[in-house]
Write an enzyme that holds these catalytic residues in place. Structure first.
Site, PDB file in Angstrom:
ATOM      1  N   LYS A 113      69.692 -50.774  15.183  1.00  0.00           N
ATOM      2  CA  LYS A 113      68.639 -50.122  15.952  1.00  0.00           C
ATOM      3  C   LYS A 113      69.292 -49.142  16.900  1.00  0.00           C
ATOM      4  O   LYS A 113      70.457 -49.326  17.283  1.00  0.00           O
ATOM      5  CB  LYS A 113      67.839 -51.166  16.761  1.00  0.00           C
ATOM      6  CG  LYS A 113      66.435 -50.723  17.093  1.00  0.00           C
ATOM      7  CD  LYS A 113      65.465 -50.961  15.934  1.00  0.00           C
ATOM      8  CE  LYS A 113      64.063 -50.558  16.293  1.00  0.00           C
ATOM      9  NZ  LYS A 113      63.113 -51.022  15.269  1.00  0.00           N
TER      10      LYS A 113
HETATM   11  P1  NAD Z   1      54.109 -45.814  18.765  1.00  0.00           P
HETATM   12  O1  NAD Z   1      54.957 -45.119  19.751  1.00  0.00           O
HETATM   13  O2  NAD Z   1      53.484 -45.018  17.681  1.00  0.00           O
HETATM   14  O3  NAD Z   1      52.931 -46.599  19.516  1.00  0.00           O
HETATM   15  C1  NAD Z   1      53.194 -47.481  20.561  1.00  0.00           C
HETATM   16  C2  NAD Z   1      51.868 -47.962  21.125  1.00  0.00           C
HETATM   17  O4  NAD Z   1      52.133 -48.933  22.135  1.00  0.00           O
HETATM   18  C3  NAD Z   1      51.042 -46.856  21.782  1.00  0.00           C
HETATM   19  O5  NAD Z   1      49.687 -47.025  21.439  1.00  0.00           O
HETATM   20  C4  NAD Z   1      51.241 -47.122  23.274  1.00  0.00           C
HETATM   21  O6  NAD Z   1      50.163 -46.707  24.068  1.00  0.00           O
HETATM   22  C5  NAD Z   1      51.348 -48.635  23.283  1.00  0.00           C
HETATM   23  N1  NAD Z   1      51.997 -49.120  24.494  1.00  0.00           N
HETATM   24  C6  NAD Z   1      53.176 -48.707  25.011  1.00  0.00           C
HETATM   25  N2  NAD Z   1      53.420 -49.349  26.167  1.00  0.00           N
HETATM   26  C7  NAD Z   1      52.384 -50.185  26.364  1.00  0.00           C
HETATM   27  C8  NAD Z   1      52.049 -51.112  27.381  1.00  0.00           C
HETATM   28  N3  NAD Z   1      52.874 -51.293  28.419  1.00  0.00           N
HETATM   29  N4  NAD Z   1      50.883 -51.821  27.262  1.00  0.00           N
HETATM   30  C9  NAD Z   1      50.061 -51.609  26.214  1.00  0.00           C
HETATM   31  N5  NAD Z   1      50.331 -50.746  25.207  1.00  0.00           N
HETATM   32  C10 NAD Z   1      51.461 -50.043  25.300  1.00  0.00           C
HETATM   33  O7  NAD Z   1      55.011 -46.995  18.182  1.00  0.00           O
HETATM   34  P2  NAD Z   1      54.840 -47.777  16.805  1.00  0.00           P
HETATM   35  O8  NAD Z   1      55.729 -47.128  15.803  1.00  0.00           O
HETATM   36  O9  NAD Z   1      53.411 -47.982  16.506  1.00  0.00           O
HETATM   37  O10 NAD Z   1      55.535 -49.176  17.156  1.00  0.00           O
HETATM   38  C11 NAD Z   1      54.809 -50.232  17.761  1.00  0.00           C
HETATM   39  C12 NAD Z   1      55.584 -51.524  17.591  1.00  0.00           C
HETATM   40  O11 NAD Z   1      55.758 -51.779  16.193  1.00  0.00           O
HETATM   41  C13 NAD Z   1      56.998 -51.544  18.176  1.00  0.00           C
HETATM   42  O12 NAD Z   1      57.314 -52.842  18.609  1.00  0.00           O
HETATM   43  C14 NAD Z   1      57.862 -51.176  16.982  1.00  0.00           C
HETATM   44  O13 NAD Z   1      59.203 -51.615  17.143  1.00  0.00           O
HETATM   45  C15 NAD Z   1      57.134 -51.935  15.905  1.00  0.00           C
HETATM   46  N6  NAD Z   1      57.383 -51.455  14.548  1.00  0.00           N
HETATM   47  C16 NAD Z   1      57.119 -50.164  14.187  1.00  0.00           C
HETATM   48  C17 NAD Z   1      57.337 -49.771  12.865  1.00  0.00           C
HETATM   49  C18 NAD Z   1      57.000 -48.388  12.380  1.00  0.00           C
HETATM   50  O14 NAD Z   1      57.080 -48.157  11.159  1.00  0.00           O
HETATM   51  N7  NAD Z   1      56.590 -47.466  13.222  1.00  0.00           N
HETATM   52  C19 NAD Z   1      57.845 -50.692  11.932  1.00  0.00           C
HETATM   53  C20 NAD Z   1      58.085 -52.002  12.334  1.00  0.00           C
HETATM   54  C21 NAD Z   1      57.846 -52.375  13.644  1.00  0.00           C
END
Ligand code: NAD
Length: 427
Positions: A113
């Site tokens: 990561k």
């Molecule tokens: P993103 O940046 O697209 O979205 C993040 C979301 O979290 C946003 O809606 C934001 O408003 C919200 N957020 C941030 N801080 C917050 C808080 N303090 N309280 C409430 N909401 C809050 O990110 P993403 O790609 O959707 O990733 C989200 C999660 O999924 C992360 O943990 C990431 O590691 C995990 N993840 C993502 C992927 C991927 O393909 N994008 C794959 C596996 C896991």
């Protein structure tokens, strides 16, 4: 809406929490102490400070990380996060979770990561591009198509991946440029990305919800879902699960929470969000407090934002019949204990959100073969692969009488342990 670090009620940093999960599973399967020692720390930890020229001409320093946890099963694989909370402990935890996730999904990858401590919302597009290119340049030979392959995560997207790929291929020999395109996944289609990658994590979450529903004698149709996060994972989960016939009753992100027990129009909420950059104010769902979100009357709670959200304080409010972790590390040790004591199963992150890395693997394969797969082929392969992981975890949990998180770790660790046993430790 809620603070990440302050919410960590166990007062453990994220890596200590990840290590506690690992140790529970290592105990359950009586993991060989030598392999346990190898897996306890990452193989390499890279951190560096780099300068970026801001639009007003000033130079600002940023801190970047790449943690390579393990590569016994194949090249390191894992996302790049741009967020103000990024620190060494968080990136180490996220890297270890990638090792377990790729192993559990049966992929020929290890875990890594990376990230940059920054506030992406405060950077212009040109500043973001310069930061990304300078970060990629600083990573240098620490990433590569056959060595370590980044992807999007919180705060990054296909545009960032396109810039990373472009910077990387411009720093390698001209003979390696075509192959170099596979250095990152999650690229745009125009730059060699895969159909279906953008929605893949949310799609996988929905396959898991459907598998849980089937196994517990329910149908997805009519299930009430609450989702924290309306970014990549949260939005696609809401959209796809609503298309499958479920009702999205509450959504929360960092700008606030909205709820409507009769169902939220997901396309309408997305259009509102794109135009206004916040959830509250959407006409189809009144604003509610964060506590009202956690207490929503729902069947499935999907934390799909950031870590440390389901804590000793918030877990007792949850009324759902299952928690499906779209985010990485959303449930603290105290949160887990509370849900377990109330008989609410948690489908762990390393299983529930593995759809993204599975389709990243497909993108990497397509790039290697210079092929483009149709969406129905990507979707069908994703469904097959994630459901196989689900049945391995579900079966292991029943056979060993352990919770789903420990079972998911057990499946992942047994595959890694087998590789170490077969290869031995050099020299
Ligand atoms: P993103 O940046 O697209 O979205 C993040 C979301 O979290 C946003 O809606 C934001 O408003 C919200 N957020 C941030 N801080 C917050 C808080 N303090 N309280 C409430 N909401 C809050 O990110 P993403 O790609 O959707 O990733 C989200 C999660 O999924 C992360 O943990 C990431 O590691 C995990 N993840 C993502 C992927 C991927 O393909 N994008 C794959 C596996 C896991």
């Amino acid at each position: 809406m809620s603070d990440t670090k302050a919410n960590n009620d166990a007062h453990l940093n994220l890596y200590e929490m990840a290590t506690a999960q690992f140790e529970r599973a290592a105990d359950a399967i009586k993991l060989d102490p030598a392999i346990r020692a190898i897996l306890t720390e990452p193989k390499s930890e890279i951190s560096f400070n780099f300068p970026v020229r801001m639009d007003d001409g000033r130079i600002r320093m940023f801190k970047g990380y790449r943690i390579q946890h393990n590569n016994i099963l194949g090249p390191y694989k894992g996302g790049i996060r741009y967020h103000h909370d990024v620190d060494i402990h968080e990136v180490k935890a996220l890297a270890a979770w990638m090792t377990w996730k790729t192993s559990l999904a049966g992929l020929p990858f290890g875990g890594a990561k990376g990230g940059v401590t920054c506030r992406p919302g405060e950077l212009s597009r040109t500043e973001m591009e310069r930061l990304t290119r300078r970060f990629t340049h600083a990573l240098g030979n620490n990433i590569g198509t056959e060595y370590d392959i980044p992807a999007p995560d919180v705060g990054t997207n296909s545009q960032i991946m396109d810039w990373m790929m472009d910077t990387h291929v411009n720093t390698v020999s001209i003979l390696d440029r075509t192959r170099g395109k596979g250095v990152v996944t999650g690229k745009s289609l125009a730059c060699g990305g895969s159909k279906g990658r953008e929605k893949a994590t949310g799609q996988g979450v929905c396959h898991i919800i459907e598998a849980w529903a089937k196994e517990s004698g329910r149908s997805v149709k009519g299930l009430k879902i609450a989702v924290q996060g309306f970014g990549n994972v949260g939005y696609w989960t809401c959209k796809i699960i609503a298309e499958m016939g479920a009702t999205v009753v509450a959504v929360m992100d960092h700008t606030g929470a909205v709820a409507n027990p009769a169902g939220i129009d997901v396309a309408g909420l997305k259009a509102w969000m794109d135009a206004n950059k916040k959830l509250p104010g959407f006409a189809g769902a009144p604003e509610v407090s964060a506590d009202a979100f956690w207490s929503a009357d729902c069947d499935v709670m999907v934390p799909a934002a950031i870590e440390n959200q389901i804590t000793g304080r918030t877990a007792p409010m949850i009324k759902a019949k299952v928690v499906v972790e779209g985010a990485n590390g959303p449930t603290t040790t105290a949160g887990d204990a509370n849900l377990a004591s109330r008989g609410i199963p948690v489908v762990p992150d390393i299983l529930a959100n593995s759809g993204g890395v599975i389709v990243s693997f497909f993108e990497w394969l397509q790039n290697r073969a210079s092929e483009y797969w149709e969406l129905d082929e990507v979707d069908a392969r994703l469904k097959r692969q994630i459901l196989e992981a689900w049945s391995n975890v579900s079966r292991t949990a029943k056979e060993r009488n352990i919770d789903l998180r420990t079972a998911a770790y057990a499946v992942a660790l047994l595959r890694i342990a087998e590789a170490y046993r077969a290869r031995g430790v050099f020299p």
